[in-house]
Design an enzyme around this catalytic site. Structure first.
Site, PDB file in Angstrom:
ATOM      1  N   ARG A 124     -13.966  -9.864  15.548  1.00 28.73           N
ATOM      2  CA  ARG A 124     -14.047 -10.337  16.940  1.00 28.73           C
ATOM      3  C   ARG A 124     -14.292  -9.130  17.843  1.00 28.73           C
ATOM      4  O   ARG A 124     -14.274  -7.992  17.378  1.00 28.73           O
ATOM      5  CB  ARG A 124     -12.725 -10.995  17.353  1.00 28.73           C
ATOM      6  CG  ARG A 124     -11.524 -10.073  17.089  1.00 28.73           C
ATOM      7  CD  ARG A 124     -10.234 -10.579  17.666  1.00 28.73           C
ATOM      8  NE  ARG A 124      -9.086  -9.847  17.176  1.00 28.73           N
ATOM      9  CZ  ARG A 124      -8.686  -8.658  17.593  1.00 28.73           C
ATOM     10  NH1 ARG A 124      -9.388  -8.011  18.516  1.00 28.73           N
ATOM     11  NH2 ARG A 124      -7.616  -8.074  17.093  1.00 28.73           N
ATOM     12  N   GLU A 135      -8.602  -2.559   7.508  1.00 37.59           N
ATOM     13  CA  GLU A 135      -8.926  -3.953   7.791  1.00 37.59           C
ATOM     14  C   GLU A 135     -10.147  -4.047   8.687  1.00 37.59           C
ATOM     15  O   GLU A 135     -10.618  -3.056   9.237  1.00 37.59           O
ATOM     16  CB  GLU A 135      -7.742  -4.665   8.456  1.00 37.59           C
ATOM     17  CG  GLU A 135      -7.376  -4.123   9.826  1.00 37.59           C
ATOM     18  CD  GLU A 135      -6.213  -4.875  10.449  1.00 37.59           C
ATOM     19  OE1 GLU A 135      -6.094  -6.090  10.221  1.00 37.59           O
ATOM     20  OE2 GLU A 135      -5.431  -4.253  11.188  1.00 37.59           O
ATOM     21  N   TYR A 162       2.115   4.318   1.722  1.00 35.47           N
ATOM     22  CA  TYR A 162       2.218   4.590   3.154  1.00 35.47           C
ATOM     23  C   TYR A 162       1.768   6.013   3.437  1.00 35.47           C
ATOM     24  O   TYR A 162       2.309   6.976   2.896  1.00 35.47           O
ATOM     25  CB  TYR A 162       3.648   4.389   3.638  1.00 35.47           C
ATOM     26  CG  TYR A 162       3.827   4.626   5.121  1.00 35.47           C
ATOM     27  CD1 TYR A 162       3.153   3.852   6.051  1.00 35.47           C
ATOM     28  CD2 TYR A 162       4.663   5.641   5.583  1.00 35.47           C
ATOM     29  CE1 TYR A 162       3.307   4.057   7.409  1.00 35.47           C
ATOM     30  CE2 TYR A 162       4.828   5.863   6.947  1.00 35.47           C
ATOM     31  CZ  TYR A 162       4.142   5.066   7.857  1.00 35.47           C
ATOM     32  OH  TYR A 162       4.303   5.279   9.198  1.00 35.47           O
ATOM     33  N   GLU A 185       0.847  -1.186   0.000  1.00 39.69           N
ATOM     34  CA  GLU A 185       0.000   0.000   0.000  1.00 39.69           C
ATOM     35  C   GLU A 185       0.884   1.238   0.000  1.00 39.69           C
ATOM     36  O   GLU A 185       2.032   1.197   0.465  1.00 39.69           O
ATOM     37  CB  GLU A 185      -0.886   0.061   1.255  1.00 39.69           C
ATOM     38  CG  GLU A 185      -2.026  -0.910   1.280  1.00 39.69           C
ATOM     39  CD  GLU A 185      -2.854  -0.766   2.556  1.00 39.69           C
ATOM     40  OE1 GLU A 185      -2.447   0.004   3.447  1.00 39.69           O
ATOM     41  OE2 GLU A 185      -3.899  -1.421   2.658  1.00 39.69           O
TER      42      GLU A 185
END
Length: 447
Positions: A292, A288, A202, A200
């Site tokens: 959870r 991302e 930065y 990616e």
């Protein structure tokens, strides 16, 4: 509603889940390794089973042992907490094949979002901004160099199956890119059994902002606003807070709606955190999804008044969300400090050992989440966090003042902790003024 739940974790998060289950009238089955045998929090479970030796690979990560404990404990569901097997789609699938509900997303959604490259593609489909990145996996140096020259240095290498900063490297030129590519692949292979990486652009000195989302099995999804996790060291979060400073109301609403949109697109259910980076101009980019519950979930609980663990259990049992988006308000300001058994003055060297004395802070607006106590022996085999100190006040200024007072009250004798570093950070003018980014700690305090 479930009658019995197995908690496939340890320490602070296991205790947190036990408490939520007790309030819901659900019995709990705990597991423990030989290193955790006799831990006080296990007494609060209805049953507890040893799943192996101290090392995680032989106990908490040993799928067969965890499933055996669930079957012997006669549970209907399993809560994975965070870490260990919490984002293991294979384990998720095994639980369901054994007629044990996994309190989390489906294996398919978990696998899709756990693959960062696939998650980026899904984000594009949901019209969620992503950082300019490689179209697919980077197989060799030539592909990496071509991408870097096309978008311009610096670039960041990321492991597809990564997390916690592992398999991640920043490169500023051709030479460093070649070296970093091999290092990232090797580290990712060792940590996750998957050496695949992508690249990616930065974003320099970004803020790290994440959005908490809940989605049920009936098509309903809500966001619970954002948390700012910019105060971190080497990609490891130290302090989290909400609301995020320097995010405009318009951008905040758009980011939170983008997170909700992505979760719907992924057909995801249960709790998720959608993570973004925000550049100097206020532009936000998806990075991302954490499939959870997260360490910092109490920050959201404090500003929203919603018990996220209870919501996870209710959703997994098939209930509809009782909350609509308009019900969820962001009230006041919350801050969390992770108290780790580490010595900041010795490059954050882990400090396992016996806690001779522990005095937990209290008072109005203070929450202490920990399984540790006086006489507790911090084992060397697991994450070094021994507790989370949280505060909630009407304003950020009041929250900072309360946190500084609470940190001064906290006494942990016998081992070193990061509490002193938190005091330094919270007392710094840049933190007070919100002039922080993900490089703030290393630039200001070293390490």
């Amino acid at each position: 509603m479930y009658q019995r739940i197995l908690i496939a974790n340890r320490g602070e998060i296991a205790l947190r889940i036990m408490r939520a289950c007790r309030e819901l009238g659900i019995e709990t089955v705990a597991i423990y390794s030989e290193a955790d045998r006799g831990a006080n929090y296990l007494d609060l479970a209805d049953e507890a089973y040893c799943v192996g030796p101290a090392k995680p690979a032989d106990s908490y990560l040993k799928i067969a042992n965890v499933i055996s404990a669930a079957e012997v404990g006669n549970v209907q569901a399993l809560h994975p907490g965070y870490g260990f097997l919490a984002e293991n789609a294979h384990f998720n699938e095994i639980c369901r094949s054994c007629n044990i509900d996994f309190i989390g997303p489906s294996p398919e959604a978990m696998a899709q979002l756990g693959d960062k490259n696939a998650a980026r593609s899904l984000a594009r489909k949901a019209k969620v901004p992503v950082v300019p990145g490689s179209e697919g996996l980077i197989e060799n140096e030539e592909e990496a160099l071509k991408f870097a020259h096309d978008v311009g240095f610096p670039v960041i290498i990321k492991a597809v199956a990564g997390g916690g900063g592992r398999g991640m490297r920043v490169a500023a030129n051709d030479l460093s890119l070649k070296s970093a590519l091999q290092q990232a692949k090797a580290e990712a292979e060792a940590a996750f059994g998957n050496g695949a990486v992508y690249l990616e652009k930065y974003i320099e000195q970004p803020r790290h902002v994440e959005v908490q989302v809940l989605a049920d099995t009936h098509g309903n999804a809500v966001h619970l606003w954002e948390r700012d996790c910019s105060v971190q060291r080497r990609h490891q979060k130290l302090i989290e807070e909400s609301p995020s400073l320097n995010v405009t109301p318009k951008s905040r609403k758009a980011m939170c709606e983008a997170a909700r949109r992505l979760i719907i697109e992924a057909k995801y259910t249960n709790a998720a955190t959608v993570e973004f980076i925000v550049d100097k101009d206020g532009n936000y980019y998806f990075i991302e999804v954490n499939a959870r519950i997260q360490v910092e979930h109490p920050v959201t609980e404090l500003i929203s008044g919603v018990d996220l663990i209870k919501q996870q259990i209710l959703i997994a049992s098939g209930e509809k969300l009782s909350l609509s988006q308009s019900d969820i308000k962001c009230t006041g300001a919350a801050i969390e400090c992770r108290i780790n058994a580490e010595d900041p003055k010795k490059n954050f060297q882990p400090c396992p050992g016996k806690i001779e004395r522990l005095i937990a802070p209290g008072g109005f607006g203070v929450r202490w989440e920990s399984h540790a106590h006086s006489g507790y022996i911090v084992p060397p085999y697991y994450d070094s966090m021994i507790g989370k100190l949280l505060v909630h006040q009407p304003t950020r200024e009041e929250a900072i003042a309360t946190m500084l007072r609470a940190l001064a009250e906290l006494k942990v004798d016998g081992i070193k902790t990061t509490a002193s570093l938190h005091q330094e950070i919270l007392s710094h003018s840049a933190f007070a003024e919100g002039r922080i980014d993900t490089t703030f700690v290393e630039r200001t305090f070293g390490g």
